[in-house]
Scaffold this motif. Structure first.
Motif, PDB file in Angstrom:
ATOM      1  N   LEU A 150       0.836  -1.205   0.000  1.00 29.70           N
ATOM      2  CA  LEU A 150       0.000   0.000   0.000  1.00 29.70           C
ATOM      3  C   LEU A 150       0.871   1.255   0.000  1.00 29.70           C
ATOM      4  N   PRO A 151       0.462   2.367  -0.589  1.00 28.28           N
ATOM      5  CA  PRO A 151      -0.896   2.596  -1.084  1.00 28.28           C
ATOM      6  C   PRO A 151      -1.107   2.188  -2.550  1.00 28.28           C
ATOM      7  N   GLY A 152      -0.031   2.126  -3.326  1.00 27.11           N
ATOM      8  CA  GLY A 152      -0.269   2.028  -4.774  1.00 27.11           C
ATOM      9  C   GLY A 152      -0.060   0.659  -5.396  1.00 27.11           C
ATOM     10  N   GLY A 153       0.370  -0.323  -4.619  1.00 27.00           N
ATOM     11  CA  GLY A 153       0.694  -1.621  -5.205  1.00 27.00           C
ATOM     12  C   GLY A 153      -0.412  -2.646  -5.019  1.00 27.00           C
ATOM     13  N   GLU A 154      -0.038  -3.912  -5.189  1.00 26.89           N
ATOM     14  CA  GLU A 154      -1.063  -4.950  -5.058  1.00 26.89           C
ATOM     15  C   GLU A 154      -0.464  -6.261  -4.581  1.00 26.89           C
ATOM     16  N   LEU A 155      -1.333  -7.038  -3.965  1.00 29.63           N
ATOM     17  CA  LEU A 155      -0.980  -8.412  -3.582  1.00 29.63           C
ATOM     18  C   LEU A 155      -1.558  -9.344  -4.623  1.00 29.63           C
ATOM     19  N   LEU A 156      -0.727 -10.264  -5.128  1.00 28.33           N
ATOM     20  CA  LEU A 156      -1.212 -11.307  -6.040  1.00 28.33           C
ATOM     21  C   LEU A 156      -0.965 -12.648  -5.356  1.00 28.33           C
ATOM     22  N   ALA A 157      -2.029 -13.240  -4.839  1.00 30.81           N
ATOM     23  CA  ALA A 157      -1.896 -14.490  -4.091  1.00 30.81           C
ATOM     24  C   ALA A 157      -2.394 -15.647  -4.947  1.00 30.81           C
ATOM     25  N   LEU A 158      -1.515 -16.617  -5.181  1.00 30.70           N
ATOM     26  CA  LEU A 158      -1.919 -17.814  -5.931  1.00 30.70           C
ATOM     27  C   LEU A 158      -2.700 -18.728  -5.005  1.00 30.70           C
ATOM     28  N   LYS A 159      -3.868 -19.137  -5.456  1.00 26.27           N
ATOM     29  CA  LYS A 159      -4.739 -19.964  -4.618  1.00 26.27           C
ATOM     30  C   LYS A 159      -5.308 -21.117  -5.430  1.00 26.27           C
ATOM     31  N   GLY A 160      -5.750 -22.138  -4.722  1.00 25.23           N
ATOM     32  CA  GLY A 160      -6.373 -23.276  -5.382  1.00 25.23           C
ATOM     33  C   GLY A 160      -7.891 -23.153  -5.357  1.00 25.23           C
ATOM     34  N   SER A 161      -8.548 -24.290  -5.294  1.00 28.14           N
ATOM     35  CA  SER A 161     -10.000 -24.293  -5.441  1.00 28.14           C
ATOM     36  C   SER A 161     -10.733 -23.705  -4.230  1.00 28.14           C
ATOM     37  N   SER A 162     -10.014 -23.458  -3.124  1.00 27.35           N
ATOM     38  CA  SER A 162     -10.662 -22.868  -1.942  1.00 27.35           C
ATOM     39  C   SER A 162     -10.786 -21.348  -2.062  1.00 27.35           C
ATOM     40  N   VAL A 163     -10.460 -20.819  -3.228  1.00 32.08           N
ATOM     41  CA  VAL A 163     -10.322 -19.368  -3.373  1.00 32.08           C
ATOM     42  C   VAL A 163     -11.580 -18.588  -2.962  1.00 32.08           C
ATOM     43  N   ALA A 164     -12.745 -19.063  -3.389  1.00 33.93           N
ATOM     44  CA  ALA A 164     -13.971 -18.303  -3.102  1.00 33.93           C
ATOM     45  C   ALA A 164     -14.217 -18.225  -1.592  1.00 33.93           C
ATOM     46  N   ASP A 165     -14.007 -19.329  -0.900  1.00 31.91           N
ATOM     47  CA  ASP A 165     -14.204 -19.348   0.557  1.00 31.91           C
ATOM     48  C   ASP A 165     -13.231 -18.395   1.241  1.00 31.91           C
ATOM     49  N   GLU A 166     -11.989 -18.393   0.772  1.00 34.36           N
ATOM     50  CA  GLU A 166     -10.980 -17.527   1.404  1.00 34.36           C
ATOM     51  C   GLU A 166     -11.315 -16.061   1.214  1.00 34.36           C
TER      52      GLU A 166
END
Ligand SMILES: C[S@@+](CC[C@H](N)C(=O)[O-])C[C@H]1O[C@@H](n2cnc3c(N)ncnc32)[C@H](O)[C@@H]1O
Length: 211
Positions: A150-166
């Motif tokens: 923050l403030p101007g960047g981003e997090l890119l998290a690789l996730k599997g099939s649990s992504v929606a729940d997370e």
């Protein structure tokens, strides 16, 4: 093993370097406990191709911090396929950070890949992109890393099939921090298995056009 056509289409001229990295993981990486012995036969599809799937979402020339890099994933494959980015591999365990330092030097990446032994929460600095794979649930990961992007960047998290729940579970803490998450299905090449990247950024940035 991975087919020659995939190797060529995903890695092009970097085939030799990524193959050397896989050889190191399959030998020293397993001997030294960075990966389990069962991973030897699935390094390409489960680890390398899954890691490089994030690459198209990383903006050109970005400074990247890969949190909880472990054996170097996704940070090392990302650095190999994206020579325009600089990467800091952040790993809290000494044994793993020593391994990473050796590998980065051996692969000749040390001009733009650095290893820092630290917990993400204690790390100082500012990065355009923070990556993470298999480190912690999204809400915890955001808490550990938001000061880095923050403030101007981003997090890119690789996730599997649990992504929606997370994402659902993290929603209230994201909102409270002025953050927003969107999920993108990604794959390293057209015929490969899909995985997911959660992109977290500040609400005020979200309205800007996608690069
Ligand atoms: C399950 S491994 C995943 C490694 C790698 N990202 C991968 O995809 O194979 C999680 C790694 O994160 C590291 N780690 C855990 N908590 C951390 C923290 N707060 N800061 C930095 N590294 C951390 C661990 O030591 C471990 O190497």
């Amino acid at each position: 093993m991975v087919g020659e056509a995939v190797l060529e289409s995903v890695f092009g001229d970097d085939r030799e370097v990524i193959t050397r990295y896989v050889d190191i993981l399959a030998s020293r990486g397993i001997d030294r406990g960075l990966l389990g012995p069962r991973e030897a036969n699935r390094l390409w599809d489960r680890h390398i191709l899954n890691s490089v799937a994030v690459a198209p979402l990383v903006s050109k020339g970005a400074s990247v911090a890969d949190i909880g890099s472990g054996a170097g994933l996704p940070g090392i494959p990302l650095a190999i396929v994206r020579p325009d980015v600089s990467v800091v591999l952040v790993e809290s365990l000494l044994r793993r950070s020593v391994f990473l330092t050796e590998v980065v030097a051996e692969l000749g990446l040390d001009d733009r890949v650095r290893v820092v032994r630290a917990r993400a929460e204690d790390l100082e600095g500012s990065f355009e992109v923070v990556t993470a794979r298999a480190v912690a649930p999204l809400s915890r990961l955001v808490g550990w890393t938001k000061h880095l992007f923050l403030p101007g960047g981003e997090l890119l998290a690789l996730k599997g099939s649990s992504v929606a729940d997370e994402v659902a579970e993290a929603q209230s803490s994201l909102l409270a921090s002025g953050l927003v998450a969107d999920v993108r299905p990604v794959r390293a090449a057209a015929n490969l298995e899909e995985t997911f990247v959660v992109r977290v950024q500040s609400v005020s940035r979200e309205t800007q056009p996608v690069r």
